[in-house]
Design a protein around this motif. Sequence first.
Motif, mmCIF file in Angstrom:
data_model
loop_
_atom_site.group_PDB
_atom_site.id
_atom_site.type_symbol
_atom_site.label_atom_id
_atom_site.label_comp_id
_atom_site.label_asym_id
_atom_site.label_seq_id
_atom_site.Cartn_x
_atom_site.Cartn_y
_atom_site.Cartn_z
ATOM 1 N N ASP A 83 49.711 14.003 7.886
ATOM 2 C CA ASP A 83 49.927 13.302 7.593
ATOM 3 C C ASP A 83 51.519 13.026 7.700
ATOM 4 N N TYR A 455 43.913 5.955 13.546
ATOM 5 C CA TYR A 455 42.736 5.135 13.190
ATOM 6 C C TYR A 455 43.148 5.184 11.498
ATOM 7 N N THR A 456 43.338 3.470 11.063
ATOM 8 C CA THR A 456 43.121 3.733 9.632
ATOM 9 C C THR A 456 41.525 3.611 8.943
ATOM 10 N N GLU A 457 40.864 3.402 8.905
ATOM 11 C CA GLU A 457 39.457 3.734 8.479
ATOM 12 C C GLU A 457 38.222 4.061 9.437
ATOM 13 N N SER A 469 38.594 2.006 12.379
ATOM 14 C CA SER A 469 38.827 0.635 12.647
ATOM 15 C C SER A 469 40.574 0.263 11.940
ATOM 16 N N SER A 471 42.451 -1.436 10.409
ATOM 17 C CA SER A 471 42.530 -2.348 9.823
ATOM 18 C C SER A 471 42.187 -1.708 8.312
ATOM 19 N N PRO A 472 43.341 -1.671 7.644
ATOM 20 C CA PRO A 472 43.500 -1.289 6.729
ATOM 21 C C PRO A 472 42.323 -2.053 5.512
ATOM 22 N N GLY A 473 41.585 -1.601 4.774
ATOM 23 C CA GLY A 473 40.247 -1.839 3.502
ATOM 24 C C GLY A 473 39.436 -2.496 4.489
ATOM 25 N N ASN A 475 35.992 -2.675 5.743
ATOM 26 C CA ASN A 475 34.182 -2.167 5.442
ATOM 27 C C ASN A 475 33.017 -3.167 5.551
ATOM 28 N N LYS A 486 31.912 5.767 3.906
ATOM 29 C CA LYS A 486 33.214 6.201 4.171
ATOM 30 C C LYS A 486 33.525 7.712 4.300
#
Length: 495
Positions: A83, A455-457, A469, A471-473, A475, A486
């Motif tokens: 990262d 992607y963040t998720e 996704s 979009s952070p967060g 679920n 996860k």
Amino acid sequence: MDPLLATLLCASLALAFASVWQSGPPAIGGAGFGLKQAPDGRVLIDALAPGGPADLAGLRPGDWLIAVNGIPVASLSGTQLVDAIRGPVGSQLLLVYARGNAQPGQVVVTRAALGAPPGAQPLPFHPAPPHAPPPPGAAPRPLPFHPPAPDAPMRPSAPPPPGALRLLPRTLEDPAAGGRTALHFLVPEGWQAQGHIAWLHELSVLANLRLRLSDPRTGITVEWLPTMHFAYTNQLPGLAYPGQNWMGALFAPPESDPARFVEGFWAPQALSHLRGRPPVARQDFPRLAQLAIAKDPGWQAQTVRLRYTFDMQGQPWEEDVAFTLAYAPMAGGMAMWNVQSATTCRAPRGELDRNAALLEAVRQNAHFTPEWLATYSVVRQLFRQGLAQQMADTAAFGRALQQYNAHIQQLGQQLHEERMHSFDRIAESQREYLAGVETFTNPYTQQGMYLPAGYTEQWMNARGEVVLSPSPGFNPNAGDTTHWLKLERRDPMRS
């Protein structure tokens, strides 16, 4: 080592080619090198993308990293280091490194699109008159593709949010091998899959994967190409002819030019639309070539990716053909060589670059099952015992395999354990930096898997479906009747 079995094992371990011409989203950049951890804990540069930022900055394989943007490498885990090195394309990265016993130095590199080293030299290209080529190759016949059996009744999942990507698990069954599941793979939602295992009982390459994955919306197609063993000698004039089956191999002189190999081997049938067309670009992968022959002393290999352009129904298309040519040392006046790990991707112009990371993830997640690899190993033993004619009869073939069921199950378990142990021995970091994919752990099987970066998720359910996704967060358990877990990043530097 049997080159086909090596190819199958490479596929099952997700060895694939780094993306060469990636551009467009996700706009994530890197320094263009792979890393490995030395026994003493140092993090060494293991491979460089030719013409990439690190190469142009003067870094070399064997250099070891001390700090990244002021952060000591010793304080970072493998995923944290990945990262730290990645960032927006065009942004700068400060690297402190050491070479041998010299004093540490530092360089500033500008992150480039993953897998897009500048200055790649195209081969000479002479445009052909526009024409509509015949359909690319003979379509593989469709066979059942099934998702893995769930532990609970399958229920519909909630639709993913805008910008998300859903990957669905599929399997390919091999009726000739007693209906065993031969392959597991992931496909983006909406893609189509066709294919089969082609058994070639009269050849030393006993089986070929003929699989085609395609997106009907964009036309993107990923296809596995036929592989083969070749043999040649000049000691038998008039007794052997090109294309003849000679001791299980096709009689042909070694071909050292990959473009000529494509023209002579695949263009007549599987890639007829590329007939007479030279590639417009070529990229070599020396590291992957070394891996392909690591257990074959004296062998040489070249791993390449060739890009072609052509017209399809009046529209410009592009195609990347990637494969390995391996050559045995000359012995007794005989030359042995083969083609391994052959895949091709075609799409309307620009789509290959825009979807490079996704295409890599699709190819890298296709792996043969240990049970099928064990079946192949048993069939190879039968072939060597001179039962090729018996195996040519499907019914007799099935009966012969039934006698070896216990051995196949035991060997399959052994191959499964070897796969689990060997996954982390492969140069994960090289694949992540150069191919635009990230490594995760499947929470249900504990095996590694590869997903597009950016992607963040990342989530998976018990059916093997994956949702990514931006979009952070995000679920997917919210408002869904399916239970999602996860995904956790797999440390690419652990041994």
